[in-house]
Design a protein around this motif. Structure first.
Motif, PDB file in Angstrom:
ATOM      1  N   PRO A  70       0.827  -1.216   0.000  1.00  0.00           N
ATOM      2  CA  PRO A  70       0.000   0.000   0.000  1.00  0.00           C
ATOM      3  C   PRO A  70       0.858   1.261   0.000  1.00  0.00           C
ATOM      4  N   PRO A  71       0.270   2.432  -0.328  1.00  0.00           N
ATOM      5  CA  PRO A  71       1.052   3.664  -0.457  1.00  0.00           C
ATOM      6  C   PRO A  71       1.788   4.039   0.828  1.00  0.00           C
ATOM      7  N   GLY A  72       3.035   4.471   0.671  1.00  0.00           N
ATOM      8  CA  GLY A  72       3.793   4.956   1.813  1.00  0.00           C
ATOM      9  C   GLY A  72       3.461   6.397   2.128  1.00  0.00           C
ATOM     10  N   ARG A  73       3.656   6.756   3.382  1.00  0.00           N
ATOM     11  CA  ARG A  73       3.376   8.124   3.821  1.00  0.00           C
ATOM     12  C   ARG A  73       4.624   8.710   4.471  1.00  0.00           C
ATOM     13  N   PHE A  74       4.727  10.029   4.457  1.00  0.00           N
ATOM     14  CA  PHE A  74       5.802  10.731   5.147  1.00  0.00           C
ATOM     15  C   PHE A  74       5.206  11.304   6.432  1.00  0.00           C
ATOM     16  N   LEU A  75       5.633  10.744   7.571  1.00  0.00           N
ATOM     17  CA  LEU A  75       5.008  11.077   8.857  1.00  0.00           C
ATOM     18  C   LEU A  75       6.033  11.647   9.820  1.00  0.00           C
ATOM     19  N   ILE A  76       5.562  12.568  10.670  1.00  0.00           N
ATOM     20  CA  ILE A  76       6.397  13.146  11.713  1.00  0.00           C
ATOM     21  C   ILE A  76       5.795  12.779  13.061  1.00  0.00           C
ATOM     22  N   GLU A  77       6.657  12.438  14.009  1.00  0.00           N
ATOM     23  CA  GLU A  77       6.216  12.016  15.336  1.00  0.00           C
ATOM     24  C   GLU A  77       5.801  13.230  16.156  1.00  0.00           C
ATOM     25  N   THR A  78       4.532  13.277  16.551  1.00  0.00           N
ATOM     26  CA  THR A  78       4.040  14.408  17.339  1.00  0.00           C
ATOM     27  C   THR A  78       3.910  14.079  18.816  1.00  0.00           C
ATOM     28  N   ASP A  79       3.703  12.816  19.130  1.00  0.00           N
ATOM     29  CA  ASP A  79       3.562  12.386  20.528  1.00  0.00           C
ATOM     30  C   ASP A  79       4.155  10.995  20.656  1.00  0.00           C
ATOM     31  N   ALA A  80       5.431  10.937  21.117  1.00  0.00           N
ATOM     32  CA  ALA A  80       6.130   9.653  21.182  1.00  0.00           C
ATOM     33  C   ALA A  80       5.506   8.724  22.213  1.00  0.00           C
ATOM     34  N   ALA A  81       5.018   9.289  23.295  1.00  0.00           N
ATOM     35  CA  ALA A  81       4.461   8.442  24.363  1.00  0.00           C
ATOM     36  C   ALA A  81       3.220   7.704  23.896  1.00  0.00           C
ATOM     37  N   ASN A  82       2.388   8.371  23.120  1.00  0.00           N
ATOM     38  CA  ASN A  82       1.137   7.767  22.659  1.00  0.00           C
ATOM     39  C   ASN A  82       1.202   7.283  21.203  1.00  0.00           C
ATOM     40  N   ASN A  83       2.415   7.349  20.608  1.00  0.00           N
ATOM     41  CA  ASN A  83       2.606   6.864  19.233  1.00  0.00           C
ATOM     42  C   ASN A  83       1.673   7.572  18.253  1.00  0.00           C
ATOM     43  N   VAL A  84       1.685   8.923  18.284  1.00  0.00           N
ATOM     44  CA  VAL A  84       0.841   9.719  17.410  1.00  0.00           C
ATOM     45  C   VAL A  84       1.727  10.343  16.322  1.00  0.00           C
ATOM     46  N   TRP A  85       1.265  10.209  15.071  1.00  0.00           N
ATOM     47  CA  TRP A  85       2.030  10.689  13.914  1.00  0.00           C
ATOM     48  C   TRP A  85       1.147  11.601  13.057  1.00  0.00           C
ATOM     49  N   ALA A  86       1.799  12.562  12.378  1.00  0.00           N
ATOM     50  CA  ALA A  86       1.076  13.487  11.486  1.00  0.00           C
ATOM     51  C   ALA A  86       1.744  13.489  10.116  1.00  0.00           C
ATOM     52  N   CYS A  87       0.941  13.705   9.083  1.00  0.00           N
ATOM     53  CA  CYS A  87       1.459  13.748   7.725  1.00  0.00           C
ATOM     54  C   CYS A  87       2.275  15.032   7.494  1.00  0.00           C
ATOM     55  N   ILE A  88       3.367  14.898   6.762  1.00  0.00           N
ATOM     56  CA  ILE A  88       4.188  16.047   6.363  1.00  0.00           C
ATOM     57  C   ILE A  88       3.715  16.512   4.998  1.00  0.00           C
ATOM     58  N   ASP A  89       3.461  17.831   4.849  1.00  0.00           N
ATOM     59  CA  ASP A  89       2.948  18.314   3.569  1.00  0.00           C
ATOM     60  C   ASP A  89       4.026  18.239   2.491  1.00  0.00           C
ATOM     61  N   TYR A  90       3.582  18.323   1.247  1.00  0.00           N
ATOM     62  CA  TYR A  90       4.490  18.136   0.110  1.00  0.00           C
ATOM     63  C   TYR A  90       5.600  19.181   0.103  1.00  0.00           C
ATOM     64  N   GLU A  91       5.245  20.402   0.433  1.00  0.00           N
ATOM     65  CA  GLU A  91       6.231  21.480   0.420  1.00  0.00           C
ATOM     66  C   GLU A  91       7.390  21.172   1.354  1.00  0.00           C
ATOM     67  N   LYS A  92       7.069  20.665   2.542  1.00  0.00           N
ATOM     68  CA  LYS A  92       8.101  20.372   3.530  1.00  0.00           C
ATOM     69  C   LYS A  92       8.922  19.152   3.142  1.00  0.00           C
ATOM     70  N   ILE A  93       8.280  18.111   2.659  1.00  0.00           N
ATOM     71  CA  ILE A  93       9.032  16.903   2.323  1.00  0.00           C
ATOM     72  C   ILE A  93       9.927  17.155   1.119  1.00  0.00           C
ATOM     73  N   PHE A  94       9.488  18.012   0.205  1.00  0.00           N
ATOM     74  CA  PHE A  94      10.339  18.383  -0.943  1.00  0.00           C
ATOM     75  C   PHE A  94      11.617  19.038  -0.427  1.00  0.00           C
ATOM     76  N   SER A  95      11.479  19.929   0.542  1.00  0.00           N
ATOM     77  CA  SER A  95      12.637  20.598   1.127  1.00  0.00           C
ATOM     78  C   SER A  95      13.562  19.603   1.812  1.00  0.00           C
ATOM     79  N   ILE A  96      12.982  18.640   2.530  1.00  0.00           N
ATOM     80  CA  ILE A  96      13.797  17.642   3.245  1.00  0.00           C
ATOM     81  C   ILE A  96      14.583  16.791   2.266  1.00  0.00           C
ATOM     82  N   VAL A  97      13.912  16.323   1.216  1.00  0.00           N
ATOM     83  CA  VAL A  97      14.588  15.474   0.237  1.00  0.00           C
ATOM     84  C   VAL A  97      15.740  16.222  -0.422  1.00  0.00           C
ATOM     85  N   MET A  98      15.524  17.476  -0.748  1.00  0.00           N
ATOM     86  CA  MET A  98      16.598  18.251  -1.382  1.00  0.00           C
ATOM     87  C   MET A  98      17.792  18.384  -0.444  1.00  0.00           C
TER      88      MET A  98
END
Length: 878
Positions: A70-98
């Motif tokens: 299934p499709p992969g997602r680019f996620l950022i950890e927002t709450d390590a204790a409760n294992n909560v993750w949020a999607c990274i928008d395209y603009e930000k992930i483009f910057s990270i990859v570069m």
């Protein structure tokens, strides 16, 4: 959106945007992502000057992860204790990859920079059938075979030394950028983190395309003190990139502030124009250099991004393989019109308020919604069609929507030029049946935006309509002579570097701009801190003294030399002149009165000296003038340029004297000082065979004189003049320029007089409704063609008041210029105020008033004087 359940294909990041390590997922999506980064580093860096290819590499990496099954997602950890993750928008992930592609270039076997834990990533030991470097344990996601082929091309091992050098250069660029960004963040504290407008000191320059070669320019584009930089500061999450919509949202406060001012050329508009220009550059570059147009569905504002390192703008391809239709030229221009409307209005338009593209001749793009990502009907790529069939009236509804959009733009204070530009783009919604003023190519759009940046006072700002209408002012500029100016400049530089006698003889018909081109030498001489002297031969020699023009030339030379010479120089010059000229200096002083300034101790005695001892006065004068030029040149620390205009009217004595001056200057070459640089102008539209002037021309081959021949202007050059004069885009003035070019035959003098005549008759006027220049094409086309410029000028003069005609007729018979004391005498005899009459004539452009010479009037051109003589004949007949 937040998630608590993860997939093996997900790429995980910590709160600091480092790759997550030591998790159950590190062997899945993260490892796949790391491998993609490492395998594409060299390819990415090797394309450092190809921003389009770099964008494709980044985009392919992101789309590969998102295309897994299934499709992969680019996620950022927002709450390590409760294992909560949020999607990274395209603009930000483009910057990270570069950033990751730039880091750790020298060691591909290590994990990418930013990965915590320091675990090594092992390359797969097998290569799949597609010959790519992607792990064989992952199946090919549907629809990504083409992307894998791009990502998986086998690459030869490159030289590590050269790669390390490139890496060092890139690292230096990164450090410079970090320093600039740190300064910017410090400055943002005082501005409450508001959107920053262009600043030369805090932001790097945006790359742009050179207009003449379509290649990236190394020179910054300057526009009236406005930086080429676009506001693309880091956002609160630290991203270096920003989308167009994000930029607009953060600029609204600044936009509202600027729109309350009376100055149309506000900072927001100038910044927005630069953004628009770079966007159009990217679109054209993608078509010309990459040979692949951006899909029509991707031409929306949310797909436009800015990035600060390296500096560029790109448009994200958001379409699927089944929706790669590029549409027609009109549909693409219309899509850009929607983008620029949003950019200049600083608001995202409502779909129901915007016109839609409808074109029965192009069903593949009919009714396409350019503000959504829904698929358009699938169709193979086609070359844009630039042809236009017969015009057809648009529907009332679409026309009303366009009018409503432009009214909103005007209500926000946008300049008329911007409103017209956006309207002409939105008019492309009619497809092949768009109006005449609608854009037909991206090249025209880029030219308009470039002119607004380079010359905002002419092409951006509104014309000022006050209680009195603006007058038609022809720009004081030489049009269509860039090659000739370059050649003249090269000759002058060669003269300066070799310190040898050189010159140029400029020929052409009457009114083609010979004198104006020659005055380019005045600019060159001034830049070299030199001395420039000019004289003009009169067509009517009846009232001229022998050698009068040459005497005036040297009189001016003596004056300017004395002004800049030191007392010691003047003393040496006087000593040499006495030794060389002897008693015959008095003979020369009768033609060159200012010579007495160079002979202050003996001019009184010499002035009364008889010339009876001269065997041949004419021969003596040639020698005396030659010696005077040699002595002044040898003691002048500044180069000397001598300009003689209309030399075809010179008498034979003057021509022989000029030849002697050329001989004298040639003999001085290599003598340790710079001899004079000569500029001559003459007409070539008459037969000079078997005349003294023809013989003189034939003798010039022995001198170092280059020939420059001027012809009539091309339609393009005429359009440049008309465009600047009317403060309108060249694409809008093309039809008018074609007509006036035909009527004037491209003669610059004829053209300027014709434009003045059309304005005087009301055929070219100011449209008060649109606050811009307009014209009556039907009346202009019906205007009869004058057989010559003299006939046109005579016709215009006959429209003047009787007193003005009288003044022109009288003065034209007395020469090309006249002094106030002569006017006073004539005024008494004719019982009119000739001084006041010539003041009015000069305001109409027929004569120039030279305030520096006391009240002296001269004809703007000898053809105007000739027309005045025709008026004089008519007055005598009547």
């Amino acid at each position: 959106m937040y998630y608590t359940s993860l997939k093996p294909q997900d790429v995980l990041f910590t709160k600091d945007y480092n790759l997550k390590s030591n998790t159950s997922h590190s062997s899945g999506g993260n490892q796949q992502f790391q491998l993609l980064i490492n395998t594409q580093k060299h390819h990415f860096v090797s394309n450092i000057n190809n921003h389009m290819e770099q964008c494709n590499i980044i985009n392919n990496i992101i789309q590969y992860i998102q295309g897994l099954n299934p499709p992969g997602r680019f996620l950022i950890e927002t709450d390590a204790a409760n294992n909560v993750w949020a999607c990274i928008d395209y603009e930000k992930i483009f910057s990270i990859v570069m950033q990751l592609l730039f880091e750790d270039l020298g060691n591909n076997n290590n994990v990418v920079g930013g990965l915590s834990g320091g675990a090594e990533l092992q390359y797969p030991t097998t290569i799949n059938a597609a010959n790519n470097l992607l792990p064989t344990s992952y199946t090919n996601p549907p629809g990504l075979q083409q992307q894998q082929a791009v990502l998986g091309q086998g690459q030869q091992q490159e030289d590590c030394t050269s790669l390390q050098q490139q890496h060092d250069i890139l690292q230096m660029q990164i450090q410079q950028l970090q320093q600039k960004m740190l300064q910017q963040q410090q400055q943002s504290v005082t501005t409450n983190n508001s959107m920053m407008m262009p600043s030369q000191s805090s932001q790097p320059q945006m790359a742009h395309i050179n207009m003449s070669s379509n290649q990236p320019s190394t020179q910054p584009r300057m526009a009236s003190g406005v930086s080429t930089n676009v506001s693309c500061s880091k956002d609160k999450e630290g991203s270096d990139s920003v989308s167009l919509r994000h930029w607009i949202e953060r600029s609204k406060l600044k936009f509202a502030k600027d729109m309350t001012t009376t100055n149309n050329s506000n900072e927001y508009i100038k910044s927005a124009i630069l953004i628009a220009l770079m966007t159009i550059d990217y679109i054209i570059e993608s078509e010309q250099e990459q040979n692949e147009s951006i899909p029509l569905a991707s031409l929306v504002s949310k797909n436009i991004f800015f990035y600060l390192m390296p500096d560029f703008v790109w448009i994200m391809n958001s379409s699927e393989d089944s929706n790669s239709d590029i549409g027609t030229v009109q549909s693409r221009l219309f899509a850009v019109g929607l983008i620029l409307y949003e950019l200049f209005s600083a608001e995202e338009p409502l779909i129901e308020d915007m016109p839609s593209f409808t074109n029965t001749a192009s069903p593949s793009v009919q009714g396409i919604d350019l503000n959504t990502n829904t698929d358009a009907p699938s169709e193979s790529k086609q070359q844009p069609d630039t042809t236009r069939p017969q015009k057809r009236l648009s529907t009332t509804g679409e026309g009303d929507k366009i009018s409503s959009c432009i009214a909103k733009l005007e209500g926000k204070g946008a300049p008329r030029s911007i409103c017209t530009l956006v309207k002409n783009l939105l008019d492309c919604s009619k497809g092949d049946y768009c109006d005449d003023d609608a854009y037909s190519s991206f090249a025209d759009l880029r030219q308009d935006l470039t002119l607004m940046v380079d010359d905002p006072s002419c092409y951006l700002d509104d014309i000022q309509v006050t209680s009195s209408l603006p007058t038609l002012e022809i720009c004081d500029k030489l049009y269509g002579r860039q090659d000739e100016e370059t050649r003249l400049g090269g000759l002058y530089q060669q003269y300066m570097s070799e310190k040898t006698s050189r010159g140029v003889i400029i020929s052409g018909g009457a009114g083609v701009g010979k004198s104006r081109l020659a005055l380019h030498a005045l600019k060159l001489t001034s830049e070299s801190n030199g001395l420039f002297c000019a004289a003009k031969f009169e067509q009517n020699q009846l009232n001229s003294k022998p050698l009068q023009a040459v005497g005036e030339l040297f009189n001016a030379l003596c004056d300017v030399f004395v002004e800049g010479a030191t007392p010691n120089d003047l003393l040496l010059v006087e000593y040499e002149l006495q030794a060389s000229l002897g008693n015959q200096a008095g003979l020369l002083m009768g033609v060159v009165p200012s010579l007495m300034k160079l002979l202050p101790s003996c001019w009184r005695q010499l002035l009364g000296t008889s010339s009876g001892g001269c065997v041949d006065i004419v021969v003596s004068m040639r020698y005396l003038f030659g010696e005077l030029l040699r002595i002044i040149s040898s003691h002048s620390k500044r180069p000397i340029s001598l300009f003689m205009d209309d030399i075809q009217f010179a008498d034979e004595t003057s021509l022989l004297l000029i030849s002697q001056l050329l001989i004298s200057a040639k003999a001085c070459s290599g003598g340790g000082f710079v001899p004079a640089f000569f500029i001559f102008c003459h007409r070539d539209d008459e037969d000079y065979h078997n005349t003294p002037f023809g013989a003189w021309l034939s003798s010039l081959s022995i001198f170092s004189l280059e020939s420059i021949v001027l012809g009539d202007l091309s339609v393009e050059s005429v359009n440049s003049l008309v465009s600047e004069t009317l403060h309108l885009s060249p694409r809008i003035t093309r039809p008018l320029s074609a007509v006036v070019h035909h009527k004037s035959r491209g003669n610059p003098l004829f053209l300027t007089q014709l434009l003045g005549s059309l304005h005087g008759q009301g055929y070219i006027y100011v449209d008060l409704t649109l606050s811009r220049w307009a014209w009556n094409m039907e009346k202009i086309a019906q205007e009869p063609v004058s057989p010559s410029v003299v006939a046109l000028l005579t016709k215009e003069m006959k429209r003047l008041h009787a007193d003005l005609q009288l003044g022109l007729g009288v003065v034209s018979c007395l020469g090309s210029s006249i002094q106030k004391d002569v006017l006073d005498i004539l005024s008494k005899d004719l019982n009119v105020d000739l001084f006041d009459i010539l003041n009015q004539v000069s305001k109409k452009g027929f004569m120039d008033k030279l305030e520096d010479d006391g009240a002296k009037f001269c004809f703007a051109h000898d053809k105007i004087q000739e027309a005045g003589m025709c008026i004089s004949s008519s007055i005598l007949v009547n």
